[in-house]
Design a protein around this motif. Structure first.
Motif, PDB file in Angstrom:
ATOM      1  N   MET A  43       0.606  -1.510  -0.300  1.00 41.10           N
ATOM      2  CA  MET A  43       0.227   0.157  -0.215  1.00 41.10           C
ATOM      3  C   MET A  43       0.778   1.014   0.018  1.00 41.10           C
ATOM      4  SD  MET A  43      -3.759  -1.159   0.280  1.00 41.10           S
ATOM      5  CE  MET A  43      -4.199   0.205   0.713  1.00 41.10           C
ATOM      6  N   ASP A  44       2.113   1.195   0.538  1.00 36.35           N
ATOM      7  CA  ASP A  44       2.821   2.825   0.686  1.00 36.35           C
ATOM      8  C   ASP A  44       3.806   2.639   0.649  1.00 36.35           C
ATOM      9  OD1 ASP A  44       0.105   3.807   2.730  1.00 36.35           O
ATOM     10  OD2 ASP A  44       1.529   2.205   4.347  1.00 36.35           O
ATOM     11  N   GLY A  45       4.746   1.168  -0.699  1.00 37.93           N
ATOM     12  CA  GLY A  45       5.923   1.579  -0.578  1.00 37.93           C
ATOM     13  C   GLY A  45       6.205   1.661  -1.979  1.00 37.93           C
ATOM     14  N   ALA A  46       4.925   2.193  -3.037  1.00 33.73           N
ATOM     15  CA  ALA A  46       6.118   2.595  -3.952  1.00 33.73           C
ATOM     16  C   ALA A  46       6.362   2.639  -4.785  1.00 33.73           C
ATOM     17  CB  ALA A  46       6.157   3.995  -3.947  1.00 33.73           C
ATOM     18  N   GLY A  47       6.060   0.836  -4.464  1.00 33.56           N
ATOM     19  CA  GLY A  47       7.018  -0.278  -6.098  1.00 33.56           C
ATOM     20  C   GLY A  47       8.135  -1.057  -5.612  1.00 33.56           C
ATOM     21  N   ALA A  48       9.014  -0.041  -4.131  1.00 33.56           N
ATOM     22  CA  ALA A  48       9.762  -0.474  -4.141  1.00 33.56           C
ATOM     23  C   ALA A  48      10.349  -2.269  -3.800  1.00 33.56           C
ATOM     24  CB  ALA A  48      10.662   0.422  -2.911  1.00 33.56           C
ATOM     25  N   SER A  49      11.395  -2.695  -3.824  1.00 31.30           N
ATOM     26  CA  SER A  49      11.614  -3.997  -3.949  1.00 31.30           C
ATOM     27  C   SER A  49      11.944  -4.391  -1.935  1.00 31.30           C
ATOM     28  CB  SER A  49      12.545  -4.769  -4.748  1.00 31.30           C
ATOM     29  OG  SER A  49      13.943  -3.885  -3.855  1.00 31.30           O
ATOM     30  N   ARG A  50      11.689  -5.781  -1.869  1.00 29.63           N
ATOM     31  CA  ARG A  50      11.522  -6.104  -0.272  1.00 29.63           C
ATOM     32  C   ARG A  50      12.501  -6.850  -0.091  1.00 29.63           C
ATOM     33  NH1 ARG A  50       8.379  -3.820   3.938  1.00 29.63           N
ATOM     34  NH2 ARG A  50      10.160  -4.953   4.773  1.00 29.63           N
ATOM     35  N   THR A  51      13.386  -6.911   0.256  1.00 29.66           N
ATOM     36  CA  THR A  51      14.435  -7.287   0.433  1.00 29.66           C
ATOM     37  C   THR A  51      14.072  -8.554   1.687  1.00 29.66           C
ATOM     38  OG1 THR A  51      16.632  -7.048  -0.146  1.00 29.66           O
ATOM     39  CG2 THR A  51      16.798  -8.720   1.074  1.00 29.66           C
ATOM     40  N   MET A  52      13.588 -10.110   1.600  1.00 30.38           N
ATOM     41  CA  MET A  52      13.292 -11.321   2.844  1.00 30.38           C
ATOM     42  C   MET A  52      14.605 -11.438   3.816  1.00 30.38           C
ATOM     43  SD  MET A  52      10.193 -11.989   3.525  1.00 30.38           S
ATOM     44  CE  MET A  52       9.674 -12.788   1.917  1.00 30.38           C
ATOM     45  N   SER A  53      14.291 -11.455   4.689  1.00 24.43           N
ATOM     46  CA  SER A  53      15.046 -12.199   6.000  1.00 24.43           C
ATOM     47  C   SER A  53      15.314 -13.551   5.086  1.00 24.43           C
ATOM     48  CB  SER A  53      14.630 -12.267   6.983  1.00 24.43           C
ATOM     49  OG  SER A  53      15.343 -12.956   8.204  1.00 24.43           O
ATOM     50  N   ARG A  54      16.593 -14.083   5.073  1.00 24.83           N
ATOM     51  CA  ARG A  54      17.073 -15.186   4.974  1.00 24.83           C
ATOM     52  C   ARG A  54      17.234 -15.879   5.924  1.00 24.83           C
ATOM     53  NH1 ARG A  54      23.754 -15.938   5.438  1.00 24.83           N
ATOM     54  NH2 ARG A  54      23.108 -16.691   7.343  1.00 24.83           N
ATOM     55  N   ARG A  55      17.200 -16.141   6.845  1.00 26.12           N
ATOM     56  CA  ARG A  55      16.809 -16.869   8.262  1.00 26.12           C
ATOM     57  C   ARG A  55      15.111 -16.931   8.313  1.00 26.12           C
ATOM     58  NH1 ARG A  55      19.181 -14.573  14.155  1.00 26.12           N
ATOM     59  NH2 ARG A  55      20.790 -14.790  12.720  1.00 26.12           N
ATOM     60  N   TRP A  56      14.709 -16.289   7.976  1.00 26.78           N
ATOM     61  CA  TRP A  56      12.386 -16.159   8.464  1.00 26.78           C
ATOM     62  C   TRP A  56      12.020 -16.776   7.001  1.00 26.78           C
ATOM     63  CZ3 TRP A  56       9.182 -15.289   5.151  1.00 26.78           C
ATOM     64  CH2 TRP A  56       6.806 -15.416   5.515  1.00 26.78           C
ATOM     65  N   LEU A  57      12.649 -17.003   6.553  1.00 28.15           N
ATOM     66  CA  LEU A  57      12.550 -17.703   5.051  1.00 28.15           C
ATOM     67  C   LEU A  57      13.535 -19.408   4.729  1.00 28.15           C
ATOM     68  CD1 LEU A  57      11.074 -17.281   2.165  1.00 28.15           C
ATOM     69  CD2 LEU A  57      13.594 -16.820   1.172  1.00 28.15           C
ATOM     70  N   ARG A  58      14.280 -19.695   5.336  1.00 26.58           N
ATOM     71  CA  ARG A  58      14.488 -21.161   5.673  1.00 26.58           C
ATOM     72  C   ARG A  58      14.086 -21.374   6.637  1.00 26.58           C
ATOM     73  NH1 ARG A  58      18.784 -22.075   6.560  1.00 26.58           N
ATOM     74  NH2 ARG A  58      19.877 -24.245   4.837  1.00 26.58           N
ATOM     75  N   SER A  59      13.276 -20.799   7.292  1.00 27.95           N
ATOM     76  CA  SER A  59      12.588 -21.552   9.004  1.00 27.95           C
ATOM     77  C   SER A  59      11.127 -22.182   8.216  1.00 27.95           C
ATOM     78  CB  SER A  59      12.362 -20.362   9.650  1.00 27.95           C
ATOM     79  OG  SER A  59      11.328 -19.687   8.693  1.00 27.95           O
ATOM     80  N   PHE A  60      10.978 -22.390   6.991  1.00 29.75           N
ATOM     81  CA  PHE A  60       9.524 -23.173   6.657  1.00 29.75           C
ATOM     82  C   PHE A  60      10.283 -24.289   5.800  1.00 29.75           C
ATOM     83  CE2 PHE A  60       8.515 -18.431   6.667  1.00 29.75           C
ATOM     84  CZ  PHE A  60       6.882 -19.131   6.974  1.00 29.75           C
ATOM     85  N   LYS A  61       9.864 -25.403   5.628  1.00 31.04           N
ATOM     86  CA  LYS A  61      10.056 -26.727   5.169  1.00 31.04           C
ATOM     87  C   LYS A  61      10.173 -26.418   3.647  1.00 31.04           C
ATOM     88  CE  LYS A  61       9.271 -31.727   5.868  1.00 31.04           C
ATOM     89  NZ  LYS A  61       8.034 -32.186   6.523  1.00 31.04           N
ATOM     90  N   VAL A  62       8.635 -26.182   3.245  1.00 32.12           N
ATOM     91  CA  VAL A  62       8.932 -26.155   1.916  1.00 32.12           C
ATOM     92  C   VAL A  62      10.205 -25.228   1.232  1.00 32.12           C
ATOM     93  CG1 VAL A  62       7.670 -23.850   1.840  1.00 32.12           C
ATOM     94  CG2 VAL A  62       7.213 -25.335   0.028  1.00 32.12           C
ATOM     95  N   ILE A  63      11.330 -24.330   1.887  1.00 27.23           N
ATOM     96  CA  ILE A  63      11.913 -23.626   1.774  1.00 27.23           C
ATOM     97  C   ILE A  63      13.286 -24.475   0.836  1.00 27.23           C
ATOM     98  CG2 ILE A  63      13.864 -21.343   1.404  1.00 27.23           C
ATOM     99  CD1 ILE A  63      10.632 -21.047   0.345  1.00 27.23           C
ATOM    100  N   ARG A  64      13.181 -25.205   2.323  1.00 21.59           N
ATOM    101  CA  ARG A  64      14.058 -26.119   2.824  1.00 21.59           C
ATOM    102  C   ARG A  64      14.322 -26.976   1.619  1.00 21.59           C
ATOM    103  NH1 ARG A  64      13.110 -25.239   7.238  1.00 21.59           N
ATOM    104  NH2 ARG A  64      12.009 -27.499   8.069  1.00 21.59           N
ATOM    105  N   LYS A  65      12.574 -27.567   1.604  1.00 19.58           N
ATOM    106  CA  LYS A  65      12.970 -28.777   0.626  1.00 19.58           C
ATOM    107  C   LYS A  65      13.331 -27.870  -0.419  1.00 19.58           C
ATOM    108  CE  LYS A  65       9.208 -32.094  -1.025  1.00 19.58           C
ATOM    109  NZ  LYS A  65       8.104 -32.284  -0.646  1.00 19.58           N
ATOM    110  N   ALA A  66      13.065 -27.390  -1.642  1.00 23.73           N
ATOM    111  CA  ALA A  66      13.297 -26.933  -2.792  1.00 23.73           C
ATOM    112  C   ALA A  66      14.725 -26.260  -2.861  1.00 23.73           C
ATOM    113  CB  ALA A  66      12.856 -25.788  -3.194  1.00 23.73           C
ATOM    114  N   GLU A  67      15.888 -25.961  -1.481  1.00 26.56           N
ATOM    115  CA  GLU A  67      16.950 -26.126  -1.341  1.00 26.56           C
ATOM    116  C   GLU A  67      17.928 -27.427  -2.337  1.00 26.56           C
ATOM    117  OE1 GLU A  67      19.947 -25.392   1.895  1.00 26.56           O
ATOM    118  OE2 GLU A  67      18.764 -23.218   0.976  1.00 26.56           O
ATOM    119  N   ARG A  68      17.200 -28.616  -0.890  1.00 28.70           N
ATOM    120  CA  ARG A  68      18.029 -29.639  -0.787  1.00 28.70           C
ATOM    121  C   ARG A  68      17.461 -30.419  -2.020  1.00 28.70           C
ATOM    122  NH1 ARG A  68      21.529 -32.339  -0.646  1.00 28.70           N
ATOM    123  NH2 ARG A  68      21.428 -34.368  -0.841  1.00 28.70           N
TER     124      ARG A  68
END
Length: 213
Positions: A43-68
């Motif tokens: 709503m407020d970011g004017a389209g600026a890209s965002r970098t996701m926390s690596r630690r938060w993202l890899r806390s999900f099994k589906v992400i680690r499964k894709a990595e593996r």
């Protein structure tokens, strides 16, 4: 509840749609703070890209499964390449693999990114010494997804019911929100050995922790 998810547009007044998304942001801060933050940025970011926390993202099994999945693809390539090396020879392997990710419904990742992609680019060196081939290399993983409210018909949001995807499209068209790119990067190293025959291959993957997001 909004139940007009089959339509491409809601037909609702824009101020009503803005109020709905603002209420979702506020109502979700205690339950899904990351998802609320990204919806607010929509709503407020004017389209600026965002970098996701690596630690938060890899806390999900589906992400680690894709990595593996991509790791195993590289391992298969390395085993095949090792078989072709003669005594004392060395060779390089450069390649990349894509793994598609579908977040599990109800997880916070689902509310941030239902479908995304993990691209893994690898570079390895192989050297044969007798019946054994030593392997070392680096894989650079890039997770990415556009935050765009363009896929699907509706999404169930706790305490708000079924919200049509068309709400997001309407807000973008009214210039009340902007799509943006979400991404995250991390690097892994590989040390391993490939031995002649079907058994005895060893691969050790290590996460490079510098630059934690």
């Amino acid at each position: 509840m909004f139940l007009r998810g089959l339509r491409r547009r809601t037909g609702r007044p824009v101020p009503e749609l803005v109020a709905l998304f603002r209420s979702i942001v506020e109502g979700g801060r205690d339950y899904h703070p990351i998802a609320s933050d990204f919806l607010e940025h929509f709503m407020d970011g004017a389209g600026a890209s965002r970098t996701m926390s690596r630690r938060w993202l890899r806390s999900f099994k589906v992400i680690r499964k894709a990595e593996r999945k991509n790791q195993r693809r590289f391992e298969g390539q390395l085993i095949r390449s090792a078989r072709q090396l003669r005594e004392g020879e060395s060779s390089w392997l450069h390649d990349y693999w894509d793994a598609r990710i579908n977040a599990f419904i109800g997880t916070e990742l689902f509310y941030v990114s239902r479908m995304s992609l993990l691209r893994s680019q690898g570079s390895f060196v192989l050297t044969r010494d007798g019946p054994e081939v030593s392997v070392s290399g680096t894989v650079r993983h890039r997770w990415f997804d556009p935050y765009d409210w363009d896929r699907g018909r509706w999404v169930y949001i706790p305490r708000h019911g079924f919200v049509p995807i068309a709400v997001g499209r309407d807000l973008v068209e009214a210039d009340e929100a902007r799509n943006f790119l979400m991404e995250s990067r991390h690097v892994q190293t590989l040390e391993g050995r490939c031995r002649d025959g079907r058994r005895g291959n060893e691969f050790v993957w290590s996460l490079v922790r510098a630059g934690e997001g």
